[in-house]
Design an enzyme around this catalytic site. Structure first.
Site, mmCIF file in Angstrom:
data_model
loop_
_atom_site.group_PDB
_atom_site.id
_atom_site.type_symbol
_atom_site.label_atom_id
_atom_site.label_comp_id
_atom_site.label_asym_id
_atom_site.label_seq_id
_atom_site.Cartn_x
_atom_site.Cartn_y
_atom_site.Cartn_z
ATOM 1 N N SER A 79 -0.708 -3.639 1.087
ATOM 2 C CA SER A 79 0.638 -3.432 0.547
ATOM 3 C C SER A 79 1.590 -3.282 1.722
ATOM 4 O O SER A 79 1.166 -3.013 2.856
ATOM 5 C CB SER A 79 0.654 -2.164 -0.310
ATOM 6 N N TYR A 134 -0.909 6.507 -2.854
ATOM 7 C CA TYR A 134 -0.973 5.045 -2.785
ATOM 8 C C TYR A 134 -0.887 4.581 -1.336
ATOM 9 O O TYR A 134 -1.646 3.709 -0.901
ATOM 10 C CB TYR A 134 0.170 4.446 -3.603
#
Length: 263
Positions: A140, A154
């Site tokens: 990401s 996350y």
């Protein structure tokens, strides 16, 4: 139509998400035979309709028995494995660190880190038997920078994926098993709503439509190209890294974020 992946066998984990679906479809269109896996049988049926080259199997990457069975099924059906897209992932709950729960931490880590680890562990022998291959993990933009304040778990999980990728590249490159990681930014999928929500003041317990629209404009304003990316744009990078032409690329981090991370 050019089929640069003809005669290649691909395993796509996380094939029920937007990026996973697009990747399974793109690899199949490029000629690969694809074993697509995810937790939703209903969504997998939709994936199977994209292309006759796609076979599906229900699997939870956080469960080792599921991953082992998935790899075995791919080998029994196709006899080899050349490409692995490690695409399962979740964002988890949005909250400042002090309000995060251990349950959320464990859930996110189980999918994003344990799941990635298990797919790597069980596909290495198959790739070695095939004489090598390409692994593409999904990270990401949060893998290469601090995520938003309300996404600490996350962010930690996606940093871990980069660490696994780099060690894999160093450990198995000599066996012609190359491992790279793609790091999408804001891609137009269901997951992007979590990012938009993270832009809303945490003190707002019941956001209005106006709050959501303002948050979306803030997200778009942070992206230099001024728009969200598409799942097809991400799948195109995966397809390139799967090709023999990319055989000297190993241990690399590919951001797909419209210029978000350099800013």
């Amino acid at each position: 139509m050019e089929q640069p992946l003809k005669n290649k066998i691909a395993l796509v984990a996380g094939a029920t998400g937007g990026i996973g679906q697009a990747t399974a479809k793109r690899l199949a269109e490029d000629g690969a035979m694809v074993m697509a896996a995810g937790r939703s049988e209903t969504k997998l049926r939709d994936v199977a309709t994209f292309n006759d080259n796609i076979t599906t199997q229900v699997a939870d990457v956080a469960k080792e028995r599921d991953v082992a069975a998935l790899v075995m099924s791919a080998l029994e059906k196709f006899g080899r494995l050349d490409i692995v897209f490690n695409g399962a992932g979740i964002t988890g709950d949005s909250a400042l660190m002090e309000y995060q729960t251990i349950e959320n931490f464990q859930t996110v880590m189980n999918i994003n880190v344990t799941g990635t680890f298990l797919v790597l562990k069980h596909t290495i022998p198959a790739l070695r038997h095939s004489g090598g291959g390409s692994i593409i993990n999904i990270g990401s933009a949060a893998s290469v920078q601090a995520a938003r304040d309300t996404m600490p778990v996350y962010c930690a999980s996606k940093h871990a994926v980069v660490g696994l990728t780099r060690v894999m590249a160093k450990s198995y490159g000599r066996e012609n098993i190359r491992t790279n990681v793609i790091c999408p930014g804001q891609i137009d999928t269901e997951m992007v709503t979590v990012v938009e929500q993270a832009m809303i003041d945490p003190s707002v317990t019941e956001p209005t439509q106006q709050d959501i629209e303002v948050a979306r404009e803030k997200v778009l304003a942070s992206i230099p190209v001024g728009r969200y990316g598409t799942v097809d744009e991400v799948a195109a990078v995966v397809a390139f890294l799967s090709r023999d032409e990319a055989s000297f690329i190993n241990g690399s981090i590919y951001t797909i974020d419209g210029g978000l991370t350099p800013t």
